[in-house]
Design an enzyme around this catalytic site. Sequence first.
Site, short mmCIF file in Angstrom:
data_model
loop_
_atom_site.label_atom_id
_atom_site.label_comp_id
_atom_site.label_asym_id
_atom_site.label_seq_id
_atom_site.Cartn_x
_atom_site.Cartn_y
_atom_site.Cartn_z
N HIS A 89 0.85 -1.20 0.00
CA HIS A 89 0.00 0.00 0.00
C HIS A 89 0.88 1.25 0.00
O HIS A 89 1.26 1.76 1.05
CB HIS A 89 -0.92 -0.02 1.22
CG HIS A 89 -2.02 0.99 1.17
ND1 HIS A 89 -3.27 0.76 1.69
CD2 HIS A 89 -2.06 2.24 0.65
CE1 HIS A 89 -4.03 1.83 1.51
NE2 HIS A 89 -3.31 2.75 0.89
N HIS A 99 1.71 5.10 -2.12
CA HIS A 99 1.30 6.11 -3.11
C HIS A 99 2.56 6.72 -3.70
O HIS A 99 3.33 7.35 -2.98
CB HIS A 99 0.43 7.19 -2.45
CG HIS A 99 -0.84 6.65 -1.88
ND1 HIS A 99 -2.01 6.58 -2.61
CD2 HIS A 99 -1.14 6.11 -0.67
CE1 HIS A 99 -2.97 6.03 -1.87
NE2 HIS A 99 -2.46 5.73 -0.68
N LEU A 100 2.76 6.51 -4.99
CA LEU A 100 3.97 7.04 -5.64
C LEU A 100 3.73 8.37 -6.34
O LEU A 100 4.68 9.02 -6.80
CB LEU A 100 4.55 6.01 -6.61
CG LEU A 100 5.13 4.74 -5.97
CD1 LEU A 100 5.65 3.78 -7.02
CD2 LEU A 100 6.23 5.07 -4.97
N ARG A 101 2.47 8.77 -6.44
CA ARG A 101 2.08 10.14 -6.88
C ARG A 101 2.33 10.48 -8.34
O ARG A 101 1.93 11.55 -8.79
CB ARG A 101 2.78 11.21 -6.02
CG ARG A 101 2.55 11.08 -4.53
CD ARG A 101 1.11 11.17 -4.17
NE ARG A 101 0.91 11.33 -2.72
CZ ARG A 101 -0.23 11.02 -2.11
NH1 ARG A 101 -1.26 10.54 -2.79
NH2 ARG A 101 -0.36 11.20 -0.81
N ASP A 106 -8.67 3.04 -3.59
CA ASP A 106 -8.14 3.55 -2.33
C ASP A 106 -8.18 5.08 -2.25
O ASP A 106 -7.85 5.77 -3.21
CB ASP A 106 -6.69 3.09 -2.14
CG ASP A 106 -6.13 3.60 -0.82
OD1 ASP A 106 -6.80 3.39 0.21
OD2 ASP A 106 -5.07 4.22 -0.81
N HIS A 110 -5.89 -0.56 5.33
CA HIS A 110 -5.71 0.32 6.50
C HIS A 110 -6.81 0.25 7.57
O HIS A 110 -7.48 1.23 7.86
CB HIS A 110 -5.47 1.77 6.06
CG HIS A 110 -6.39 2.31 5.01
ND1 HIS A 110 -7.76 2.25 5.11
CD2 HIS A 110 -6.13 2.95 3.85
CE1 HIS A 110 -8.29 2.83 4.05
NE2 HIS A 110 -7.34 3.25 3.27
N ASP A 152 1.06 2.50 3.88
CA ASP A 152 0.17 3.57 3.39
C ASP A 152 0.98 4.87 3.21
O ASP A 152 0.57 5.96 3.59
CB ASP A 152 -1.03 3.81 4.30
CG ASP A 152 -2.16 4.56 3.56
OD1 ASP A 152 -1.96 4.97 2.39
OD2 ASP A 152 -3.23 4.75 4.16
N HIS A 204 3.40 14.10 0.86
CA HIS A 204 2.82 15.39 0.47
C HIS A 204 3.90 16.46 0.52
O HIS A 204 4.90 16.32 1.23
CB HIS A 204 1.68 15.79 1.42
CG HIS A 204 0.45 14.97 1.24
ND1 HIS A 204 -0.32 15.02 0.09
CD2 HIS A 204 -0.17 14.07 2.07
CE1 HIS A 204 -1.35 14.19 0.22
NE2 HIS A 204 -1.28 13.59 1.40
ZN LIG Z 1 -3.78 4.74 0.76
#
Ligand SMILES: [Zn+2]
Length: 428
Positions: A64, A66-68, A156, A236, A309, A313
């Site tokens: 899980h 997030h590579l954006r 997600d 999550h 997760d 940012h």
């Molecule tokens: Zn997530």
Amino acid sequence: MTLLLKGGRVIDPSRKVDGQADLLIENGKIVSSGKALTKGKTFSDGEVLDLNGKWVVPGLIDMHTHLREPGFEYKETIASGSEAAVAGGFCSVACMPNTDPINDNRSVTEFIGRKAAECGLANVYPIAAITMKSEGAFLSEFWDLKDAGAIGFSDDGKPVMNAAVLRRALEYASSLDMPVIVHCEDKNLSAGGVMHEGAVATQLGLSGIPAIAEEIMVARDLLLAEYTGASIHIAHVSTAGAVRLIREAKSRGVRVTGETAPHYFSLADEALRSFDTNTKVYPPLRSHEDCKAIREGLSDGTLDVIASDHAPHARTDKEVEFDYAASGLTGLETSLALSLKLVAEGALTASDLIEKMTLNPARILRIPKGTLAAGADADITVIDPGRQWTIDRTLFRSRGKNTPFHGWIMKGKPVLTIVGGVIRYRDV
Ligand SMILES: [Zn+2]
């Protein structure tokens, strides 16, 4: 290229192995593990690493992340996320589809695959969207996405509010033997909330997200899994009620697996008293009782996976009023150390922890990883369980510096990350 890892504590839950051994790697594959592998051999063209006192485990898998990229490269790129992954001990990551554009079509899936191959650090497995634009209305092209390299489906960040749509998704994915990963949240119950609903939220004057917003969807999704006979993976998990529901469903034979993230057993809603926006995550940090239940869920096997997760940012997303701050924390480089605390505290054995970060995610994602068996890809993480270090976000490889754990003193850290037989991170 030959690599001999000598004298480490080899922990491989896939073969129920936990003991001192050597591991021999040749041409990107594991040749064998055992004692005195090199008797009578010379090592002119290889490297020998003495790993006495270290743990040698299958390459960690974060299911899980997030590579954006594409779309939010100012938060993270596939390259910076891959660097963060290997620095955190992860050989493989599965990346969520909430990029811009959303990964709901073949071109985005293939783009991620290409970019990941270009930087060539960690294995990157794209998870595609369940529904077009993750809007919850129309299913994406599952077969086409699988063909393009997607290994699972998730919206997600958003729930699939329409039960009929999720039912079809479960049936379709099941026919392709692909996992569906659900983000459980009833949008009507969570609307307007920024933190866990409870006494702390009331005192801080912040609007709450009740635990039942998660639990009611967990209950619904378990019923859908039971009804369709399909497997389902709950992302999550953050509440005691959700743990209880999954435990009950497992005992009835529902094909469910559960995942939590280190922040849900490391911090409670009390941490928000600091008004540090890095404590704003989704689902929110819950009560102390919920933290305790998450630990119990991990201990008794209700929760199968610890995933980061990882949600990087930029400063501009976080340095705003609490209500407006983006949700999420950067997790790849802190996940293992926070999880090792569970072993130090006796909540998990070392082998149980490694299983939740290797074998179980590999099985759920149906990827041929998570083992040190002879013939397997030489994806290996070496952990120094005694290494004391301080989490310093200025040293993160990730572009996201948003962590509430900055300054925490940790014991245990990844010191060697080997992907396909090649050392991709080294701190020994
Ligand atoms: Zn997530």
